[in-house]
Design a protein around this motif. Structure first.
Motif, PDB file in Angstrom:
ATOM      1  N   GLY A 161       2.845   1.017   2.318  1.00  0.00           N
ATOM      2  CA  GLY A 161       3.679   0.008   2.546  1.00  0.00           C
ATOM      3  C   GLY A 161       2.980  -1.302   2.870  1.00  0.00           C
ATOM      4  O   GLY A 161       3.143  -2.348   1.968  1.00  0.00           O
ATOM      5  N   SER A 162       1.906  -1.334   3.558  1.00  0.00           N
ATOM      6  CA  SER A 162       1.230  -2.499   3.893  1.00  0.00           C
ATOM      7  C   SER A 162       0.459  -3.127   2.896  1.00  0.00           C
ATOM      8  O   SER A 162       0.455  -3.948   2.410  1.00  0.00           O
ATOM      9  CB  SER A 162       0.202  -2.270   4.984  1.00  0.00           C
ATOM     10  OG  SER A 162      -0.420  -3.487   5.416  1.00  0.00           O
ATOM     11  N   LYS A 163      -0.281  -1.970   1.928  1.00  0.00           N
ATOM     12  CA  LYS A 163      -0.998  -2.572   0.774  1.00  0.00           C
ATOM     13  C   LYS A 163      -0.088  -3.133  -0.300  1.00  0.00           C
ATOM     14  O   LYS A 163      -0.551  -4.032  -0.690  1.00  0.00           O
ATOM     15  CB  LYS A 163      -1.484  -1.119   0.459  1.00  0.00           C
ATOM     16  CG  LYS A 163      -2.762  -1.243  -0.892  1.00  0.00           C
ATOM     17  CD  LYS A 163      -2.990   0.216  -1.313  1.00  0.00           C
ATOM     18  CE  LYS A 163      -3.420   0.123  -2.733  1.00  0.00           C
ATOM     19  NZ  LYS A 163      -2.350   0.535  -3.616  1.00  0.00           N
ATOM     20  N   LEU A 164       0.965  -2.685  -0.390  1.00  0.00           N
ATOM     21  CA  LEU A 164       1.900  -3.246  -1.690  1.00  0.00           C
ATOM     22  C   LEU A 164       2.409  -4.373  -1.092  1.00  0.00           C
ATOM     23  O   LEU A 164       2.497  -5.457  -2.004  1.00  0.00           O
ATOM     24  CB  LEU A 164       3.126  -2.179  -1.833  1.00  0.00           C
ATOM     25  CG  LEU A 164       2.777  -0.709  -2.414  1.00  0.00           C
ATOM     26  CD1 LEU A 164       4.066   0.125  -2.423  1.00  0.00           C
ATOM     27  CD2 LEU A 164       2.108  -1.106  -3.804  1.00  0.00           C
ATOM     28  N   LEU A 165       2.607  -4.691   0.275  1.00  0.00           N
ATOM     29  CA  LEU A 165       3.180  -5.937   0.433  1.00  0.00           C
ATOM     30  C   LEU A 165       2.026  -7.291   0.492  1.00  0.00           C
ATOM     31  O   LEU A 165       2.148  -8.086  -0.097  1.00  0.00           O
ATOM     32  CB  LEU A 165       3.907  -6.029   1.976  1.00  0.00           C
ATOM     33  CG  LEU A 165       5.060  -5.106   2.081  1.00  0.00           C
ATOM     34  CD1 LEU A 165       5.076  -4.693   3.688  1.00  0.00           C
ATOM     35  CD2 LEU A 165       6.206  -6.055   1.834  1.00  0.00           C
ATOM     36  N   LYS A 166       0.986  -6.735   1.011  1.00  0.00           N
ATOM     37  CA  LYS A 166      -0.176  -7.493   1.120  1.00  0.00           C
ATOM     38  C   LYS A 166      -0.668  -8.041  -0.351  1.00  0.00           C
ATOM     39  O   LYS A 166      -1.129  -9.209  -0.790  1.00  0.00           O
ATOM     40  CB  LYS A 166      -1.494  -6.836   1.559  1.00  0.00           C
ATOM     41  CG  LYS A 166      -1.289  -7.087   3.276  1.00  0.00           C
ATOM     42  CD  LYS A 166      -2.289  -6.362   3.730  1.00  0.00           C
ATOM     43  CE  LYS A 166      -2.296  -6.430   5.337  1.00  0.00           C
ATOM     44  NZ  LYS A 166      -3.120  -5.478   6.111  1.00  0.00           N
ATOM     45  N   GLU A 167      -0.452  -6.989  -1.412  1.00  0.00           N
ATOM     46  CA  GLU A 167      -0.639  -7.279  -2.719  1.00  0.00           C
ATOM     47  C   GLU A 167      -0.028  -8.378  -3.283  1.00  0.00           C
ATOM     48  O   GLU A 167      -0.159  -9.195  -4.363  1.00  0.00           O
ATOM     49  CB  GLU A 167      -0.606  -5.849  -3.576  1.00  0.00           C
ATOM     50  CG  GLU A 167      -1.967  -5.240  -3.587  1.00  0.00           C
ATOM     51  CD  GLU A 167      -1.475  -3.757  -4.497  1.00  0.00           C
ATOM     52  OE1 GLU A 167      -2.394  -2.896  -4.025  1.00  0.00           O
ATOM     53  OE2 GLU A 167      -0.528  -3.563  -4.908  1.00  0.00           O
ATOM     54  N   THR A 168       1.230  -8.731  -2.925  1.00  0.00           N
ATOM     55  CA  THR A 168       2.256  -9.592  -3.376  1.00  0.00           C
ATOM     56  C   THR A 168       2.040 -10.864  -2.268  1.00  0.00           C
ATOM     57  O   THR A 168       2.705 -11.880  -2.728  1.00  0.00           O
ATOM     58  CB  THR A 168       3.840  -9.335  -3.398  1.00  0.00           C
ATOM     59  OG1 THR A 168       3.862  -8.948  -1.861  1.00  0.00           O
ATOM     60  CG2 THR A 168       4.124  -8.058  -4.028  1.00  0.00           C
ATOM     61  N   GLY A 169       0.943 -11.145  -1.714  1.00  0.00           N
ATOM     62  CA  GLY A 169       0.691 -12.271  -0.837  1.00  0.00           C
ATOM     63  C   GLY A 169       1.294 -12.352   0.355  1.00  0.00           C
ATOM     64  O   GLY A 169       1.285 -13.372   0.979  1.00  0.00           O
ATOM     65  N   ILE A 170       2.126 -11.643   0.839  1.00  0.00           N
ATOM     66  CA  ILE A 170       2.836 -11.256   2.143  1.00  0.00           C
ATOM     67  C   ILE A 170       1.918 -11.027   3.155  1.00  0.00           C
ATOM     68  O   ILE A 170       1.152 -10.278   3.246  1.00  0.00           O
ATOM     69  CB  ILE A 170       4.015 -10.393   1.857  1.00  0.00           C
ATOM     70  CG1 ILE A 170       5.062 -10.805   1.070  1.00  0.00           C
ATOM     71  CG2 ILE A 170       4.792 -10.198   3.488  1.00  0.00           C
ATOM     72  CD1 ILE A 170       6.188  -9.688   0.721  1.00  0.00           C
ATOM     73  N   LYS A 171       2.044 -11.813   4.117  1.00  0.00           N
ATOM     74  CA  LYS A 171       1.043 -11.695   5.370  1.00  0.00           C
ATOM     75  C   LYS A 171       1.852 -10.613   6.242  1.00  0.00           C
ATOM     76  O   LYS A 171       2.747 -10.594   6.793  1.00  0.00           O
ATOM     77  CB  LYS A 171       1.052 -13.117   6.478  1.00  0.00           C
ATOM     78  CG  LYS A 171       0.372 -12.772   7.732  1.00  0.00           C
ATOM     79  CD  LYS A 171      -0.067 -14.143   8.360  1.00  0.00           C
ATOM     80  CE  LYS A 171      -0.776 -13.855   9.511  1.00  0.00           C
ATOM     81  NZ  LYS A 171      -1.112 -15.155  10.160  1.00  0.00           N
ATOM     82  N   VAL A 172       1.013  -9.486   6.445  1.00  0.00           N
ATOM     83  CA  VAL A 172       1.466  -8.432   7.345  1.00  0.00           C
ATOM     84  C   VAL A 172       0.519  -8.195   8.348  1.00  0.00           C
ATOM     85  O   VAL A 172      -0.843  -8.178   8.208  1.00  0.00           O
ATOM     86  CB  VAL A 172       1.499  -7.172   6.547  1.00  0.00           C
ATOM     87  CG1 VAL A 172       1.938  -6.023   7.396  1.00  0.00           C
ATOM     88  CG2 VAL A 172       2.176  -7.246   5.196  1.00  0.00           C
ATOM     89  N   VAL A 173       1.119  -8.288   9.583  1.00  0.00           N
ATOM     90  CA  VAL A 173       0.018  -8.111  10.984  1.00  0.00           C
ATOM     91  C   VAL A 173       0.522  -6.709  11.800  1.00  0.00           C
ATOM     92  O   VAL A 173       1.829  -6.824  12.199  1.00  0.00           O
ATOM     93  CB  VAL A 173       0.280  -9.345  11.902  1.00  0.00           C
ATOM     94  CG1 VAL A 173      -0.574  -9.057  13.150  1.00  0.00           C
ATOM     95  CG2 VAL A 173      -0.476 -10.244  11.078  1.00  0.00           C
ATOM     96  N   SER A 174      -0.190  -6.123  11.969  1.00  0.00           N
ATOM     97  CA  SER A 174       0.121  -4.615  12.856  1.00  0.00           C
ATOM     98  C   SER A 174      -0.412  -4.590  14.119  1.00  0.00           C
ATOM     99  O   SER A 174      -1.661  -4.723  13.961  1.00  0.00           O
ATOM    100  CB  SER A 174       0.186  -3.398  11.809  1.00  0.00           C
ATOM    101  OG  SER A 174       0.727  -3.440  10.609  1.00  0.00           O
ATOM    102  N   LEU A 175       0.078  -4.275  15.267  1.00  0.00           N
ATOM    103  CA  LEU A 175      -0.675  -4.327  16.652  1.00  0.00           C
ATOM    104  C   LEU A 175      -1.487  -3.121  16.328  1.00  0.00           C
ATOM    105  O   LEU A 175      -2.469  -2.894  17.143  1.00  0.00           O
ATOM    106  CB  LEU A 175       0.483  -4.296  17.568  1.00  0.00           C
ATOM    107  CG  LEU A 175       1.016  -5.429  17.757  1.00  0.00           C
ATOM    108  CD1 LEU A 175       1.939  -5.281  18.908  1.00  0.00           C
ATOM    109  CD2 LEU A 175       0.303  -6.620  18.121  1.00  0.00           C
ATOM    110  N   ALA A 176      -1.258  -1.892  15.724  1.00  0.00           N
ATOM    111  CA  ALA A 176      -2.061  -0.480  15.930  1.00  0.00           C
ATOM    112  C   ALA A 176      -1.872  -0.039  14.409  1.00  0.00           C
ATOM    113  O   ALA A 176      -0.654   0.198  13.911  1.00  0.00           O
ATOM    114  CB  ALA A 176      -1.614   0.434  16.831  1.00  0.00           C
TER     115      ALA A 176
END
Ligand code: 5GP
Length: 190
Positions: A161-176
């Motif tokens: 999930g995170s990888k696919l979102l970041k690939e489209t330029g979306i900033k993703v921040v997770s606490l853990a």
């Protein structure tokens, strides 16, 4: 966030190799002191963004979304889950495949609560394959609002999930971020 990692190690329970149960502090009983601390930490990553609304999906995203809404002093909107598509044109609708439930469902947000002037921060408890976030992004796109980023409590980094979102330029921040849970052993990313 070390406080969260420690709590996951203390109270989390791994089901199979890919589901983490954190009912004692996040998903059933809620530790509001931890929730507040997590909100403060998550806010730091988006402090430079102009956020006008927090968006989550019911029900487990609501507590952390409320903390974020309180800290940013903006409204919190939660997408509602319904069994079937309805014909109400007053809602934006998105489709989500649930990893934990093994089926798809429709989420909807009233057109009254999202508009093209909004700058939205999506917040959720878990990020796995990213389906819930994509469903919410679909709703944001329909409204013409701008997605500023995605804030997550626990990311399962071994799902994409995170990888696919970041690939489209979306900033993703997770606490853990959990890299693996093989044989019940939780391994965090540094
Ligand atoms: P995704 O849509 O990213 O595949 O999954 C995220 C959603 O599924 C979250 O909103 C969360 O409610 C649920 N979820 C996914 N994986 C887990 C998990 O390991 N534990 C719990 N408690 N919920 C999960």
């Amino acid at each position: 966030m070390q406080l969260l990692k420690d709590r996951i190690l203390k109270d989390g329970r791994v089901i199979g190799n890919d589901i983490l149960k954190v009912d004692s502090f996040l998903n059933h009983q809620i530790d509001m002191k931890l929730m507040g601390a997590m909100g403060v930490e998550l806010k730091k990553s988006f402090a430079d963004r102009k956020i006008t609304k927090i968006l989550t999906v019911e029900s487990s995203g609501i507590p952390i979304a409320c903390v974020m809404g309180y800290l940013f002093e903006v409204p919190v909107v939660f997408a509602k889950k319904v069994e079937a598509r309805n014909l109400d044109t007053e809602d934006y609708e998105g489709e989500v495949y649930s990893f934990t439930k093994g089926r798809s469902y429709i989420i909807r947000v009233s057109k009254k609560y999202l508009s093209s002037t909004d700058h939205v921060l999506i917040v959720d408890d878990f990020l796995a394959n990213g389906k819930a976030v994509w469903g919410m992004k679909d709703i944001i796109d329909q409204s013409g609002a701008f997605l500023e980023g995605v804030g997550i409590v626990i990311e399962k980094g071994f799902q994409d999930g995170s990888k696919l979102l970041k690939e489209t330029g979306i900033k993703v921040v997770s606490l853990a971020v959990i890299d693996s849970m093989e044989n019940g052993k939780i391994v965090f990313r540094d």
